[in-house]
Write a protein that holds these residues in place. Structure first.
Motif, PDB file in Angstrom:
ATOM      1  N   PRO A 116       0.803  -1.225   0.000  1.00  0.00           N
ATOM      2  CA  PRO A 116       0.000   0.000   0.000  1.00  0.00           C
ATOM      3  C   PRO A 116       0.838   1.277   0.000  1.00  0.00           C
ATOM      4  CG  PRO A 116      -0.056  -1.072   2.148  1.00  0.00           C
ATOM      5  CD  PRO A 116       0.591  -2.034   1.209  1.00  0.00           C
ATOM      6  N   ASP A 117       2.103   1.165   0.409  1.00  0.00           N
ATOM      7  CA  ASP A 117       2.973   2.341   0.394  1.00  0.00           C
ATOM      8  C   ASP A 117       3.339   2.767  -1.017  1.00  0.00           C
ATOM      9  OD1 ASP A 117       4.378  -0.184   0.392  1.00  0.00           O
ATOM     10  OD2 ASP A 117       6.254   0.950   0.489  1.00  0.00           O
ATOM     11  N   ARG A 118       3.117   1.887  -1.994  1.00  0.00           N
ATOM     12  CA  ARG A 118       3.495   2.179  -3.382  1.00  0.00           C
ATOM     13  C   ARG A 118       2.376   2.830  -4.182  1.00  0.00           C
ATOM     14  NH1 ARG A 118       8.929   1.973  -3.156  1.00  0.00           N
ATOM     15  NH2 ARG A 118       9.819  -0.136  -3.299  1.00  0.00           N
ATOM     16  N   VAL A 119       1.147   2.818  -3.658  1.00  0.00           N
ATOM     17  CA  VAL A 119       0.016   3.252  -4.477  1.00  0.00           C
ATOM     18  C   VAL A 119      -0.985   4.032  -3.628  1.00  0.00           C
ATOM     19  CG1 VAL A 119      -1.047   0.961  -4.144  1.00  0.00           C
ATOM     20  CG2 VAL A 119      -1.859   2.434  -5.989  1.00  0.00           C
ATOM     21  N   HIS A 120      -1.330   5.240  -4.076  1.00  0.00           N
ATOM     22  CA  HIS A 120      -2.309   6.042  -3.331  1.00  0.00           C
ATOM     23  C   HIS A 120      -3.718   5.874  -3.877  1.00  0.00           C
ATOM     24  CE1 HIS A 120      -2.683   9.194  -6.446  1.00  0.00           C
ATOM     25  NE2 HIS A 120      -1.369   9.170  -6.562  1.00  0.00           N
TER      26      HIS A 120
END
Length: 272
Positions: A116-120
């Motif tokens: 989830p840190d890679r995609v907002h």
């Protein structure tokens, strides 16, 4: 008047594969992903978005210019999500927005769960999440028959069964035109790989709905306005309902981003 768009191509070594990827434009990062569709299918959409975005496209592992160390390896949503996370990290412009279509939408949902840190923002356009449907066992059996038909060498028969199960009615003569003409060895290899190693793992992937409800990533479920009644219309509505959201309509049908990239871009920009 056609505006020339500069495209940078490169490769990235990942576990068991070498990924071909392309980058256009400058600005906030958006990744456009399919499965099995490769980077070329998204090129018109990527060109339009590159006016004010950095646009990442890629050939999924095992497809076209992204070779595998083991050609018999299955292509799972989690493997493809790990690849996409590595590509986003490589550009160092994240977190990204991700538009995934069909199997690529399943990839994008897996990315939101595992990285989830890679995609907002994930825009999941018509993900074939058969596991969310009450008649999934019947559909899985149909998929097994489709795959067996293709592995026996009956290309037209397999596609006829696939489109029937998908609820897509092709215009008269389309199947004969598509498969009656000579195809390149690469086209045939990519198609066979999809049937043998990607279709089943993708349609049998079950999303972790509890995780997707609580993850920080914004998830938008997209459906083609001309896809009413089709299988991916059903699966997309099932996903949106499970997430407590309303699906967003896009121009066209399952391949609206290919058929009318200008209108599709306008709708995507409204969301972004």
């Amino acid at each position: 008047m056609t505006t020339h768009v500069s495209v940078t191509t490169d490769t990235l070594d990942v576990a068991g594969a070498r990924l071909h990827y392309e980058v256009r434009g400058a600005g906030p990062l958006i990744a456009l992903v399919g499965a099995p569709m490769d980077a070329a299918a998204f090129a018109p959409l990527a060109d339009l978005l590159s006016v004010d975005h950095t646009v990442l496209t890629t050939d999924p592992r095992g497809i076209n210019r992204s070779p595998l160390d083991d050609p018999d390896q299955d292509s799972t949503p989690d493997l493809r999500a790990a690849d996409l996370a590595r590509l986003i990290g490589r550009l160092d412009l994240g977190p990204a927005a991700v538009l995934g279509s069909s199997g690529g939408a399943v990839t994008a949902l897996a990315l939101a769960r595992t990285h989830p840190d890679r995609v907002h923002t994930v825009v999941a356009h018509e993900p074939p999440l058969v596991e969310l449907l009450d008649d999934r066992e019947r559909l899985h059996a149909g998929t097994d028959d489709i795959i067996a038909t293709r592995l026996r060498g009956d290309v037209t028969g397999a596609w006829t069964k696939f489109l029937a199960q998908a609820g897509i009615v092709p215009p008269d003569g389309v199947l004969e035109t598509m498969f009656g003409a000579e195809r390149t060895p690469r086209e045939e290899a990519d198609e066979l790989r999809w049937f043998a190693h990607e279709l089943r793992p993708t349609t049998r992937w079950r999303p972790d709905l509890a995780a997707l409800r609580t993850v920080g990533t914004r998830i938008v479920v997209g459906i083609g306005e001309a896809s009413a009644g089709q299988l991916c219309d059903r699966t997309s509505r099932a996903l949106a309902g499970a997430l407590g959201s309303e699906p967003v309509l896009f121009p066209g049908d399952h391949t609206g981003f290919v058929d009318d990239p200008a209108r599709f871009t306008t709708r995507l920009r409204e969301l972004l």
